[in-house]
Design a protein around this motif. Structure first.
Motif, short mmCIF file in Angstrom:
data_model
loop_
_atom_site.label_atom_id
_atom_site.label_comp_id
_atom_site.label_asym_id
_atom_site.label_seq_id
_atom_site.Cartn_x
_atom_site.Cartn_y
_atom_site.Cartn_z
N GLY A 184 -15.38 -27.39 -40.27
CA GLY A 184 -14.13 -26.60 -39.45
C GLY A 184 -14.13 -25.13 -40.13
N LYS A 188 -19.29 -22.74 -39.23
CA LYS A 188 -20.72 -22.40 -39.16
C LYS A 188 -21.11 -22.24 -37.64
CE LYS A 188 -21.09 -26.27 -41.31
NZ LYS A 188 -19.77 -26.83 -41.34
N THR A 229 -19.39 -21.45 -34.76
CA THR A 229 -18.72 -20.27 -34.34
C THR A 229 -19.44 -19.01 -34.89
OG1 THR A 229 -16.69 -21.28 -34.34
CG2 THR A 229 -16.57 -18.87 -34.45
N THR A 244 -28.02 -29.64 -37.66
CA THR A 244 -28.48 -30.89 -37.77
C THR A 244 -27.03 -31.69 -37.00
OG1 THR A 244 -27.37 -30.91 -39.90
CG2 THR A 244 -29.69 -31.03 -39.79
N LYS A 252 -19.34 -40.23 -42.98
CA LYS A 252 -20.43 -40.27 -44.07
C LYS A 252 -21.69 -39.49 -43.66
CE LYS A 252 -19.14 -44.93 -46.01
NZ LYS A 252 -18.97 -46.03 -45.32
N GLY A 275 -25.54 -26.61 -41.34
CA GLY A 275 -25.22 -28.01 -41.46
C GLY A 275 -26.18 -29.00 -42.30
N ARG A 311 -27.18 -30.17 -47.18
CA ARG A 311 -25.86 -30.42 -47.65
C ARG A 311 -25.58 -31.30 -49.00
NH1 ARG A 311 -23.40 -31.21 -41.96
NH2 ARG A 311 -21.41 -31.81 -42.73
N ARG A 329 -10.33 -28.54 -31.36
CA ARG A 329 -11.60 -28.23 -31.07
C ARG A 329 -12.24 -29.03 -30.02
NH1 ARG A 329 -16.19 -28.40 -35.40
NH2 ARG A 329 -15.54 -30.17 -35.96
N TYR A 385 -15.53 -24.48 -28.88
CA TYR A 385 -14.12 -23.77 -28.31
C TYR A 385 -13.06 -24.54 -29.23
CZ TYR A 385 -17.04 -23.11 -24.53
OH TYR A 385 -18.14 -22.51 -23.40
N ARG A 442 -14.99 -34.47 -30.39
CA ARG A 442 -15.89 -35.21 -31.23
C ARG A 442 -15.39 -36.50 -31.91
NH1 ARG A 442 -18.69 -30.78 -35.17
NH2 ARG A 442 -18.34 -32.27 -36.67
N ARG A 485 -14.72 -36.16 -44.79
CA ARG A 485 -15.67 -35.01 -44.59
C ARG A 485 -15.61 -33.89 -45.37
NH1 ARG A 485 -14.96 -33.94 -38.48
NH2 ARG A 485 -16.24 -32.21 -38.90
N SER A 542 -12.73 -16.34 -39.00
CA SER A 542 -13.90 -16.08 -38.67
C SER A 542 -13.98 -14.48 -38.37
CB SER A 542 -14.38 -16.83 -37.35
OG SER A 542 -14.52 -18.19 -37.67
P1 G5P Z 1 -21.60 -31.24 -38.45
O1 G5P Z 1 -21.71 -31.24 -37.19
O2 G5P Z 1 -22.64 -30.36 -39.56
P2 G5P Z 1 -19.51 -30.22 -40.18
O3 G5P Z 1 -18.53 -31.12 -40.42
O4 G5P Z 1 -20.10 -29.82 -41.17
O5 G5P Z 1 -20.05 -31.04 -38.99
P3 G5P Z 1 -18.19 -28.63 -38.05
O6 G5P Z 1 -16.87 -29.61 -38.21
O7 G5P Z 1 -19.01 -28.69 -37.16
O8 G5P Z 1 -19.00 -28.85 -39.67
P4 G5P Z 1 -18.08 -25.63 -38.23
O9 G5P Z 1 -19.28 -25.76 -37.23
O10 G5P Z 1 -18.11 -25.08 -39.63
O11 G5P Z 1 -17.68 -27.20 -38.30
O12 G5P Z 1 -16.94 -25.15 -37.38
P5 G5P Z 1 -16.80 -24.64 -35.90
O13 G5P Z 1 -16.90 -25.61 -35.05
O14 G5P Z 1 -17.41 -23.34 -35.95
O15 G5P Z 1 -15.07 -24.20 -36.00
C1 G5P Z 1 -14.13 -25.31 -36.16
C2 G5P Z 1 -13.08 -25.14 -34.90
O16 G5P Z 1 -12.35 -23.93 -35.53
C3 G5P Z 1 -13.40 -24.74 -33.58
O17 G5P Z 1 -12.73 -25.38 -32.66
C4 G5P Z 1 -13.52 -22.96 -33.65
O18 G5P Z 1 -13.34 -22.46 -32.47
C5 G5P Z 1 -12.40 -22.96 -34.60
N1 G5P Z 1 -12.13 -21.75 -35.36
C6 G5P Z 1 -13.30 -21.02 -35.63
N2 G5P Z 1 -12.94 -19.72 -36.18
C7 G5P Z 1 -11.50 -19.73 -36.31
C8 G5P Z 1 -10.45 -18.87 -36.69
O19 G5P Z 1 -10.68 -17.99 -37.39
N3 G5P Z 1 -9.25 -19.33 -36.51
C9 G5P Z 1 -8.85 -20.21 -35.96
N4 G5P Z 1 -7.85 -20.60 -35.61
N5 G5P Z 1 -10.00 -21.36 -35.28
C10 G5P Z 1 -11.11 -21.06 -35.54
O20 G5P Z 1 -21.75 -32.57 -39.21
C11 G5P Z 1 -21.18 -33.67 -38.64
C12 G5P Z 1 -21.77 -34.85 -39.16
O21 G5P Z 1 -23.23 -35.10 -39.17
C13 G5P Z 1 -23.74 -35.98 -39.96
C14 G5P Z 1 -22.65 -36.25 -41.15
O22 G5P Z 1 -22.16 -37.32 -40.64
C15 G5P Z 1 -21.64 -35.19 -40.53
O23 G5P Z 1 -20.29 -35.72 -41.11
N6 G5P Z 1 -24.60 -34.88 -40.59
C16 G5P Z 1 -25.35 -34.88 -41.70
N7 G5P Z 1 -25.53 -35.88 -42.69
C17 G5P Z 1 -26.15 -35.90 -43.73
N8 G5P Z 1 -27.01 -34.95 -44.06
C18 G5P Z 1 -26.96 -33.48 -43.20
N9 G5P Z 1 -27.51 -32.51 -43.31
C19 G5P Z 1 -26.06 -33.84 -41.97
N10 G5P Z 1 -25.55 -32.87 -40.93
C20 G5P Z 1 -24.99 -33.49 -40.13
#
Ligand code: G5P
Ligand code: MG
Length: 222
Positions: free
Chosen positions: A17, A20, A22, A39, A65, A94, A97, A134, A143, A166, A177, A206
């Protein structure tokens, strides 16, 4: 241009969150030659296809996890090769990590190591609410009902296809997480500090982070 001699090989490091996905979209708009690899998006598309990788990923992701390091390193190496990214500027969202994944990636990249790592430092209290509002498209476009709403409610701006939430975006899994992220952060940070490529940007939104990130990236390119 130095840019073509030393293409950007950027890692975005940030909590769930933190923005990344965005910020990746915004960077790609500014830098059309950049390719991105997420990823999380790869694993979610495998889940949708119900492939063997997807079946394995589903249990880990639902449980909040991390998948095994070796498995992820192999997946990313294959993706880098298949998409022929090794000689082009790219951004990783991602991955890595864990420090172990960082080491595995270094082995994959050989004489073309990661040359910039930017930690997105967003306060945890700004994050949790974002994730539960989200909505996603299968392309990875992200979004938020409040911050970045789609033009038509619950529909993707580009394709008009329906958006989904999700499986791991519930408060309980988000908590897990976040704990995992903060546990792994220090070792991975130390790893990239020792390689002399680590930088950090801080901010609550952001909109505050993006210009800082863009400046760092642009300075790297010239
Ligand atoms: P992911 O998919 O890599 P995460 O948990 O690392 O997932 P996530 O949740 O995708 O990261 P993000 O990409 O950093 O977060 O954030 P985003 O989606 O851009 O923004 C989040 C929300 O906030 C959106 O709705 C956006 O519109 C909003 N937003 C953005 N900026 C702002 C702001 O300024 N204000 C407000 N109000 N809102 C905002 O990994 C998922 C799973 O996959 C596996 C694991 O199980 C992991 O948990 N995985 C791995 N496992 C092992 N090794 C790896 N390398 C792995 N990669 C994935
Ligand atoms: Mg993401």
């Amino acid at each position: 241009y130095i840019y073509s001699v030393m293409p950007l090989r950027l890692v975005l490091l940030g909590a769930p969150g933190s923005g990344k996905g965005t910020l990746t979209s915004r960077l790609l708009k500014q830098l059309p030659s950049l390719s991105s690899l997420s990823t999380g998006d790869i694993l979610r598309s495998e889940i949708q296809k119900q492939s063997d990788v997807g079946k394995l990923a589903d249990t880990y992701i639902r449980g909040g996890k991390l998948l095994p390091d070796r498995f992820m390193a192999t997946l990313v190496e294959k993706e880098l090769l298949d998409r022929d990214l090794l000689h082009k500027p790219f951004l990783l969202d991602g991955f890595p990590r864990t420090a172990n994944q960082a080491l595995e990636l270094e082995t994959s990249l050989k004489d073309k190591p990661i040359n910039l790592v930017v930690e997105l430092d967003v306060p945890a209290d700004a994050i949790v609410g974002r994730i539960t509002s989200r909505w996603m498209h299968s392309s990875g476009r992200v979004y938020n009902l409040e911050y970045n709403p789609p033009k038509v409610p619950f529909k993707d701006d580009v394709t008009g296809e329906p958006l989904f939430q999700r499986a791991d975006d519930n408060p309980e899994t988000v908590k897990k997480r976040l704990l995992t992220y903060y546990r792994e952060l220090e070792p991975i940070k130390q790893f990239y500090k020792s390689r002399g490529v680590y930088q950090k940007v801080s901010g609550k939104t952001s909109d505050i982070i993006f210009p800082q990130l863009l400046t760092i990236v642009n300075n790297h390119a010239d």
